[in-house]
Design a protein around this motif. Structure first.
Motif: not given
Length: 351
Positions: A133, A135-136, A170, A219, A221, A223-225, A260-261
């Protein structure tokens, strides 16, 4: 008979729980320093089994690193940055001398309107059997001696941009050196773009120039990543624009991280549902037999939603661990033993 049917139904329902626990994605961390070359760092790659990949310039070229003498009267000498350096990272533009950005140049550059032909590409491939996954995308980014029409947009694809529709812009904003990034439209193609409003002044011959420390985090997507399936490649393109037509207007990019977060972790071993715990059902104490435990071993208990409800220490070298479930409410749980090499689990009933 009634209790037996209840337990059978709970155990059948717990298959979803076991699937949820085993389908957790692995955090991704991939890092391109861009200080020496365009390859990502093998030492910082997580999971370490991901293949290497390079940052690729699209209709952009590296700086020549050579002084440029302009045609002005009198002529002016412009010091250009090296193609790769610790201070600036990767220096690039439509032309090696830092010019060519203007849409009126020959050949035309992007100008202030982002175009899907001028950008930098990054890729990350999920190893076989591993779901990732992302995230950013985080980076140090600036331009030399200009903020004229300087913008970026980040777009990603899971099929290598095979068709014009095979891409996602994004979303979710981010953070820049001046605070929150607020997406704005640019042209008729991009709707989540970010102006780059900080720049470094022209490079002096003495080398006493500040480093590229303008940090941006975008980011992908919200908060979904973005989930990357086993064997799948996520391709990201950062499109850039600049409307200045003068030489010496290089973009500077360094310390790019796809992350990832969650903190980077090693790949988790596959989950096996063969843990021979006893007694089961149980009222209080549960015994968990296992192979000789390493220092990393631990026992974890999950509820029916997949949330962790308890964790228990395991003594190194032991072959069985007793856990006390007396304080937990009655119901169905999934208990897991993990030691960094293996993961085993069992569905249990607390009476």
């Amino acid at each position: 008979m009634k209790n037996s049917l209840l337990i059978t139904g709970l155990l059948a329902g717990s298959l979803a729980l076991a699937g949820q626990a085993s389908a957790q994605t692995t955090p991704i961390y991939k890092f391109w320093s861009l200080k020496v070359n365009a390859t990502d760092s093998a030492a910082l790659r997580s999971p370490s089994t991901m293949p290497a990949s390079n940052a690729i310039l699209r209709k952009l070229v590296l700086s020549s690193g050579l002084p440029v003498v302009t045609t002005a009267t009198p002529p002016v000498t412009i010091i250009t940055p090296p193609p790769f350096s610790s201070q600036y990272g990767m220096a690039f533009a439509p032309a090696a001398d830092g010019g060519g950005w203007s849409s009126n140049a020959t050949p035309p550059g992007p100008g202030s309107v982002l175009r899907r032909t001028f950008g930098v590409q990054f890729t990350a491939t999920a190893p076989a059997g591993v779901t990732l996954r992302a995230d950013s995308l985080v980076m140090n980014l600036t331009f030399l001696n200009t903020t004229s029409g300087t913008n970026i947009a980040i777009v990603y694809s899971k099929n290598n941009f095979g068709t014009p529709a095979d891409s996602t812009e994004s979303s979710g904003g981010g953070k820049g050196p001046n605070g929150a990034l607020v997406p704005v439209a640019n042209g008729s193609t991009f709707f989540n773009t970010y102006p780059i409003t900080n720049s470094l002044s022209a490079i002096s011959a003495t080398g006493s120039n500040p480093p590229n420390n303008f940090r941006y985090s975008v980011a992908l997507n919200g908060a979904n990543g973005v989930t990357i399936a086993p064997g799948q490649t996520l391709t990201l393109r950062m499109y850039v624009s600049c409307s200045s037509g003068s030489q010496g207007r290089h973009a500077l990019l360094r310390n790019v991280a796809l992350k990832s977060l969650q903190a980077p972790l090693a790949v988790r071993p596959a989950l096996q549902t063969n843990l021979a715990v006893y007694p089961n059902p149980t009222q209080n104490q549960l015994n968990v037999p296992h192979t000789a435990a390493s220092r990393d071993a631990h026992v974890t208990l999950f509820g029916t939603t997949g949330a962790k409800v308890a964790a228990f220490a395991v003594q190194a070298g032991s072959t069985e661990t007793a856990v006390d479930l007396g304080a937990l409410p009655k119901g169905l749980y999934l208990i897991e033993y993990a030691d960094g090499v293996q993961r085993s689990s069992a569905r249990i009933v607390k009476e």
